[in-house]
Design a protein around this motif. Structure first.
Motif, PDB file in Angstrom:
ATOM      1  N   LEU A  81      -0.564   7.975  17.487  1.00 33.44           N
ATOM      2  CA  LEU A  81      -1.322   8.483  18.631  1.00 33.44           C
ATOM      3  C   LEU A  81      -0.412   9.210  19.619  1.00 33.44           C
ATOM      4  N   PHE A  82       0.817   8.723  19.782  1.00 32.84           N
ATOM      5  CA  PHE A  82       1.761   9.360  20.692  1.00 32.84           C
ATOM      6  C   PHE A  82       2.088  10.781  20.235  1.00 32.84           C
ATOM      7  N   ARG A  83       2.203  10.952  18.914  1.00 33.87           N
ATOM      8  CA  ARG A  83       2.557  12.272  18.380  1.00 33.87           C
ATOM      9  C   ARG A  83       1.349  13.204  18.264  1.00 33.87           C
ATOM     10  N   ASN A  84       0.156  12.652  18.060  1.00 35.72           N
ATOM     11  CA  ASN A  84      -0.986  13.497  17.705  1.00 35.72           C
ATOM     12  C   ASN A  84      -2.146  13.497  18.696  1.00 35.72           C
ATOM     13  N   ALA A  85      -2.203  12.523  19.597  1.00 38.26           N
ATOM     14  CA  ALA A  85      -3.449  12.354  20.364  1.00 38.26           C
ATOM     15  C   ALA A  85      -3.259  12.362  21.870  1.00 38.26           C
ATOM     16  N   LYS A  86      -2.136  12.829  22.358  1.00 39.19           N
ATOM     17  CA  LYS A  86      -1.930  12.793  23.804  1.00 39.19           C
ATOM     18  C   LYS A  86      -2.944  13.666  24.547  1.00 39.19           C
ATOM     19  N   LYS A  87      -3.427  14.707  23.893  1.00 36.65           N
ATOM     20  CA  LYS A  87      -4.382  15.606  24.548  1.00 36.65           C
ATOM     21  C   LYS A  87      -5.802  15.435  24.007  1.00 36.65           C
ATOM     22  N   GLU A  90      -9.508  14.365  23.734  1.00 39.70           N
ATOM     23  CA  GLU A  90     -10.580  13.916  24.621  1.00 39.70           C
ATOM     24  C   GLU A  90     -11.296  12.708  24.025  1.00 39.70           C
ATOM     25  N   GLU A  91     -11.854  11.860  24.917  1.00 44.95           N
ATOM     26  CA  GLU A  91     -12.640  10.678  24.561  1.00 44.95           C
ATOM     27  C   GLU A  91     -11.862   9.683  23.713  1.00 44.95           C
ATOM     28  N   LEU A  92     -10.536   9.663  23.846  1.00 44.57           N
ATOM     29  CA  LEU A  92      -9.719   8.705  23.117  1.00 44.57           C
ATOM     30  C   LEU A  92     -10.048   7.291  23.591  1.00 44.57           C
ATOM     31  N   PHE A  93     -10.155   6.365  22.661  1.00 46.52           N
ATOM     32  CA  PHE A  93     -10.512   4.965  22.899  1.00 46.52           C
ATOM     33  C   PHE A  93     -11.949   4.796  23.381  1.00 46.52           C
ATOM     34  N   GLN A  94     -12.720   5.872  23.409  1.00 49.62           N
ATOM     35  CA  GLN A  94     -14.119   5.782  23.832  1.00 49.62           C
ATOM     36  C   GLN A  94     -15.066   6.140  22.692  1.00 49.62           C
ATOM     37  N   GLN A  95     -14.664   7.081  21.848  1.00 49.30           N
ATOM     38  CA  GLN A  95     -15.491   7.466  20.706  1.00 49.30           C
ATOM     39  C   GLN A  95     -15.061   6.659  19.494  1.00 49.30           C
ATOM     40  N   PRO A  96     -15.985   5.995  18.805  1.00 50.73           N
ATOM     41  CA  PRO A  96     -15.590   5.166  17.657  1.00 50.73           C
ATOM     42  C   PRO A  96     -15.135   6.016  16.480  1.00 50.73           C
ATOM     43  N   GLY A  97     -14.348   5.380  15.606  1.00 51.39           N
ATOM     44  CA  GLY A  97     -13.894   6.061  14.404  1.00 51.39           C
ATOM     45  C   GLY A  97     -14.871   5.866  13.261  1.00 51.39           C
ATOM     46  N   LEU A  98     -14.519   6.442  12.113  1.00 53.40           N
ATOM     47  CA  LEU A  98     -15.341   6.280  10.919  1.00 53.40           C
ATOM     48  C   LEU A  98     -14.932   5.006  10.194  1.00 53.40           C
ATOM     49  N   ARG A  99     -15.915   4.256   9.693  1.00 49.38           N
ATOM     50  CA  ARG A  99     -15.614   3.008   9.014  1.00 49.38           C
ATOM     51  C   ARG A  99     -14.737   3.238   7.788  1.00 49.38           C
ATOM     52  N   SER A 100     -15.016   4.292   7.029  1.00 53.40           N
ATOM     53  CA  SER A 100     -14.219   4.561   5.825  1.00 53.40           C
ATOM     54  C   SER A 100     -12.762   4.836   6.178  1.00 53.40           C
ATOM     55  N   GLU A 101     -12.534   5.547   7.285  1.00 52.32           N
ATOM     56  CA  GLU A 101     -11.156   5.843   7.691  1.00 52.32           C
ATOM     57  C   GLU A 101     -10.457   4.583   8.201  1.00 52.32           C
ATOM     58  N   PHE A 102     -11.187   3.700   8.892  1.00 51.98           N
ATOM     59  CA  PHE A 102     -10.559   2.447   9.321  1.00 51.98           C
ATOM     60  C   PHE A 102     -10.071   1.650   8.114  1.00 51.98           C
ATOM     61  N   GLU A 103     -10.883   1.609   7.059  1.00 57.39           N
ATOM     62  CA  GLU A 103     -10.478   0.857   5.870  1.00 57.39           C
ATOM     63  C   GLU A 103      -9.214   1.434   5.248  1.00 57.39           C
ATOM     64  N   GLU A 104      -9.068   2.772   5.264  1.00 54.68           N
ATOM     65  CA  GLU A 104      -7.845   3.389   4.751  1.00 54.68           C
ATOM     66  C   GLU A 104      -6.641   3.023   5.629  1.00 54.68           C
ATOM     67  N   GLN A 156       0.705   4.818  30.006  1.00 52.58           N
ATOM     68  CA  GLN A 156       1.226   5.626  31.110  1.00 52.58           C
ATOM     69  C   GLN A 156       1.506   7.047  30.637  1.00 52.58           C
ATOM     70  N   GLU A 157       1.995   7.171  29.420  1.00 55.44           N
ATOM     71  CA  GLU A 157       2.274   8.500  28.866  1.00 55.44           C
ATOM     72  C   GLU A 157       0.981   9.292  28.685  1.00 55.44           C
ATOM     73  N   LEU A 158      -0.079   8.598  28.217  1.00 54.03           N
ATOM     74  CA  LEU A 158      -1.372   9.272  28.053  1.00 54.03           C
ATOM     75  C   LEU A 158      -1.891   9.801  29.386  1.00 54.03           C
ATOM     76  N   LEU A 159      -1.693   9.036  30.440  1.00 58.04           N
ATOM     77  CA  LEU A 159      -2.208   9.436  31.751  1.00 58.04           C
ATOM     78  C   LEU A 159      -1.516  10.679  32.288  1.00 58.04           C
ATOM     79  N   LYS A 160      -0.325  10.985  31.778  1.00 64.86           N
ATOM     80  CA  LYS A 160       0.352  12.211  32.191  1.00 64.86           C
ATOM     81  C   LYS A 160      -0.404  13.455  31.713  1.00 64.86           C
ATOM     82  N   TYR A 161      -1.215  13.265  30.678  1.00 68.23           N
ATOM     83  CA  TYR A 161      -1.951  14.395  30.084  1.00 68.23           C
ATOM     84  C   TYR A 161      -3.440  14.302  30.423  1.00 68.23           C
ATOM     85  N   SER A 162      -3.751  13.696  31.542  1.00 64.65           N
ATOM     86  CA  SER A 162      -5.152  13.483  31.901  1.00 64.65           C
ATOM     87  C   SER A 162      -5.923  14.787  32.071  1.00 64.65           C
TER      88      SER A 162
END
Length: 813
Positions: free
Chosen positions: A652-658, A660-674, A751-757
């Protein structure tokens, strides 16, 4: 047999005292008849009453309770006669108990008036219903009219409607096996005593985009020529404020409620039913109806997410029956399902100018061929069995607020039919399906549909004949023999069960006896439930007609509450189910399985000692580490934090700092299993799946920890000092080393995520409630005050201090 309240009268009250006795009497002829009725003689002073009770366990239970009550009287009142003061109010009119017949007269009138208003009981459950139909009756004088008025008001307020439907009454829990068998047969023969009567249902959906009602809703809600029998109105985005998101409360609801009231059809008045939920269900005559208001995932490319949203709603939405021992009802178990809302399916594969050109030409047929919902329904991947009427109106999204002009913002959204109304069931005809362009409050236009739905209504005479035939038939069957079933299989093994992976096997139960039977899985001696918490039988109870069979799914699902003991070896996938037949014998079903240990549900201290993926380690080694927590400091130096947490956070640090809706939109069940398999086996160097799936996996991982990141023993201390930042940080410094490392690592990442709010739109008010309740879990149920303190405690750590280390410094060796 008493079926409704009208069939029950109160004749006498006989108190159980020294002068009371009950004796079983029977003639020599009756003794030779197996299953004959039980006759008892009740005496009290000079009064004598003979009762005939049906053969069975319920009669035996009743007689034993009467005898126990008599024994209690003798034990509790050895000298003085009990006074039975509670009888006084029933004996105001005369000295004898038989004056009770006079005292219940008013109740009898009131019940009859309720019955005459054929639709009164449905109004309370159905949302809105015409008042003139609810109050219809044939009372002839003023006192009866007053009673009707009292009943009408009572029905509007009362959350438990009075039951006038016979099949509904039979479902109440106080009736026993015999009555449930009758109910089963009545349901099978429902067509013999019901007829179809049409009622009009107005369905409306409106995404109001967080706006207040600024205009009359009459062009939408009063668009029918005659008043409909029901209004079912759904809103989305009623309040877009963060307060509404976090606290599930909005001051805008009363404003829109008032606007709806004013906009209804002027020729009829309605009673409101406010269920405050995503879905409601109600029974109208003999038809079960479920109404779903949904707002599915946004964005053109997210049609698979919308498909999953639909499936999740169908799977998770459950209604508790009046009898809590019965399994919950799901959406698709209803005769009629009405689904409306902002489904957010878009028009794809066309440029925006081409779409607008087709709209201008009113070529809706060509445009509809590119509608995502139509395509997904044609492929039978979503809304299977549902119907939508022909769309001959222009798309309802997206407009500039306050106008009929298409979106002129920078994003320039492609017009789409986001707002839809679908139905599922028989005897349904759509009379109109349209949008309402005159309303300009929102960036959506409201949509309405008028449905004519055939409702199953009971014919009283036919019902009586059918009921009597069934009773006679069951009377004959009850004396034939005891129930008996055969099982397709007695032993089941579940191979390689994984964390949060559903597995199911089916056992077929066949009624090979001569009578219908009632079955139920029952608990073993000294056990609270019929099965272990990782196992479920669906259905767990039910009825089988003679020669019928039922498939029972034995479902295994390991979640956050059951994984820790399975990982540590304290529990195994082993259980024995006891299938009990009422008045019959028990059958035993063996369930076993092997569970693949997972980092999900393992403790932080154990994971810090595992340098290899958990499924590469011998089971005995995992169990020893989980139970003893002892290691050799020379050869087994623990990692600073579990490598699994590092992999997810690093991704997440490398790919998801920017993102949107991180930790708010659910993921796909199939991807969680992987992701889970990757962490448990180390099969990949990088995690698969989207950012949302990885973020959900991280939350699930933290939530499944048997001991949270801030251990339970620190919980009360954290609440006490939640307003003092320095004391809060002092507590964290006292945590066990691996727990402290994980806490510091996660807070540095947040804290790092909040820098990219500016890009991800995250702020402290969003992250704090999400992570506070997971990192600082309560050992018991939290109240609202505790939740506020937990959030306040964690907020101190989302504000970076000079002493905070950079996230790069917290990467483990």
């Amino acid at each position: 047999m008493a079926i409704t309240g009208d069939d029950v009268t109160l004749d006498e009250i006989i108190p159980i005292s020294y002068d009371f006795s009950v004796v079983e009497v029977s003639s020599p002829d009756e003794l030779a008849v197996v299953g004959a009725d039980t006759r008892v003689r009740v005496t009290f002073f000079e009064e004598e009453l003979e009762l005939k009770l049906p053969f069975g366990s319920h009669t035996r239970l009743f007689l034993s309770e009467v005898n126990r009550a008599w024994s209690d009287v003798c034990e509790q009142h050895p000298k003085d006669e009990p006074k039975f003061d509670w009888l006084t109010k029933y004996r105001k009119m005369s000295k004898g108990a038989r004056s009770l017949r006079k005292s219940i007269g008013a109740t009898t009138v009131k019940m009859s008036q309720i019955k005459k208003s054929e639709r009164a009981d449905a109004a309370n459950n159905s949302g809105q219903m015409k008042e003139d139909e609810r109050t219809r009756g044939d009372g002839v004088h003023e006192s009866q009219e007053r009673v009707k008025s009292e009943v009408r008001d009572d029905l509007i307020r009362n959350s438990q409607p009075i039951l006038s439907n016979k099949s509904q009454m039979l479902g109440m829990p106080q009736y026993g096996l015999r009555d449930n068998l009758i109910k089963c047969e009545l349901l099978k023969n429902e067509d013999a005593y019901t007829y179809i009567k049409n009622y009009s249902f107005f369905l409306g959906t409106y995404n109001v985009n967080g706006k207040n009602p600024k205009e009359s809703l009459s062009p939408w809600l009063a668009s029918t020529t005659t008043p409909p029998d029901f209004y079912l109105v759904a809103f989305q985005e009623l309040d877009l404020s963060k307060e509404a998101f976090l606290f599930n409360d909005t001051p805008k609801e009363p404003e829109w409620m008032l606007a709806v009231y004013k906009g209804l059809h002027p020729d009829a008045k309605y009673a409101f039913g406010n269920k405050g939920a995503v879905a409601i269900r109600f029974q109208f005559h003999n038809s079960d109806i479920c109404v779903v208001n949904s707002h599915l995932a946004a964005h053109t490319e997210e049609f698979e997410r919308r498909n999953q949203d639909f499936k999740d709603i169908c799977r998770r939405m459950q209604f508790s029956p009046d009898d809590l021992t019965l399994p919950p009802l799901t959406i698709m178990k209803h005769n009629v399902v009405l689904w409306l809302g902002d489904l957010n399916y878009r028009i794809s594969d066309l440029e925006v100018d081409h779409v607008k050109d087709l709209i201008a030409k009113k070529d809706f047929e060509s445009l509809y061929n590119h509608d995502q919902l139509k395509r997904q329904m044609d492929e039978e991947v979503v809304f299977v069995g549902f119907t939508e009427g022909e769309i001959d109106f222009q798309p309802t999204y997206k407009y500039d607020t306050g106008s009929d002009q298409w979106d002129t913002s920078e994003k320039c959204r492609v017009p789409a039919w986001c707002d839809r109304i679908l139905w599922r069931g028989k005897n349904i005809k759509q009379l109109h399906y349209q949008s309402h362009m005159t309303l300009k409050t929102s960036d959506h236009k409201p949509v309405s549909s008028l449905l004519e739905i055939g409702i199953k209504v009971v014919n009283e005479e036919s019902y009586k004949r059918t009921f009597e035939e069934i009773v006679r038939h069951i009377d004959r069957l009850e004396n034939d023999c005891i129930p008996s079933v055969s099982l397709s299989q007695r032993e089941f093994h579940f191979q390689d069960v994984k964390f949060m992976q559903h597995q199911a096997k089916t056992v077929t139960v066949y009624n090979d006896g001569q009578v219908p039977c009632q079955f139920e899985f029952i608990p073993k001696l000294d056990e609270p439930s019929y099965c272990k918490p990782w196992l479920a039988a669906n259905p767990a109870k039910g009825f089988l007609a003679q020669g019928a069979s039922v498939d029972i799914d034995l479902e295994v699902f390991v979640n956050r509450s059951t994984a820790p003991e399975l990982n540590s070896g304290q529990q195994q996938l082993e259980d024995i189910l006891v299938l009990h037949l009422d008045r019959g014998k028990d059958y035993f079903i063996s369930v076993t399985g092997n569970y693949l240990p997972s980092c999900f549900g393992s403790s932080l201290s154990t994971l810090c000692l595992l340098r290899e993926p958990i499924q590469d380690m011998p089971l005995e080694t995992i169990r020893e580490l989980s139970n003893s927590q002892v290691s050799n400091p020379e050869t087994d130096k623990p990692q600073e934090i579990p490598k699994e947490i590092w992999m997810m956070v690093d991704h997440l640090f490398r790919n998801a700092k920017k993102q949107e809706e991180l930790f708010q939109q659910p993921g796909l069940r199939s991807e969680f299993e992987e992701i889970r398999d990757c962490l448990d086996t180390g099969s990949l160097d990088t995690l698969p799946g989207s950012n949302h799936s990885v973020s959900e996996a991280l939350l699930l991982f933290l939530d499944a920890l048997p001991e949270p990141v801030i251990p339970f023993s620190f919980y009360l201390q954290c609440l006490e000092c939640c307003s003092d930042s320095s004391q809060c940080r002092q507590i964290i410094s006292m945590l066990p080393q691996c727990h402290k490392n994980v806490f510091n690592y996660l807070t540095a990442f947040l804290q790092e995520l909040l820098k990219y709010s500016a890009h991800n739109r995250l702020d402290v008010n969003i992250l704090a409630p999400i992570f506070a309740g997971i990192l600082l879990r309560s050992p018991t149920k939290q109240d609202s005050t505790e939740k506020r303190k937990v959030k306040e405690f964690f907020q101190h750590f989302l504000v970076q201090m000079p002493s905070d280390r950079d996230i790069h410094d917290k990467i483990p060796e």
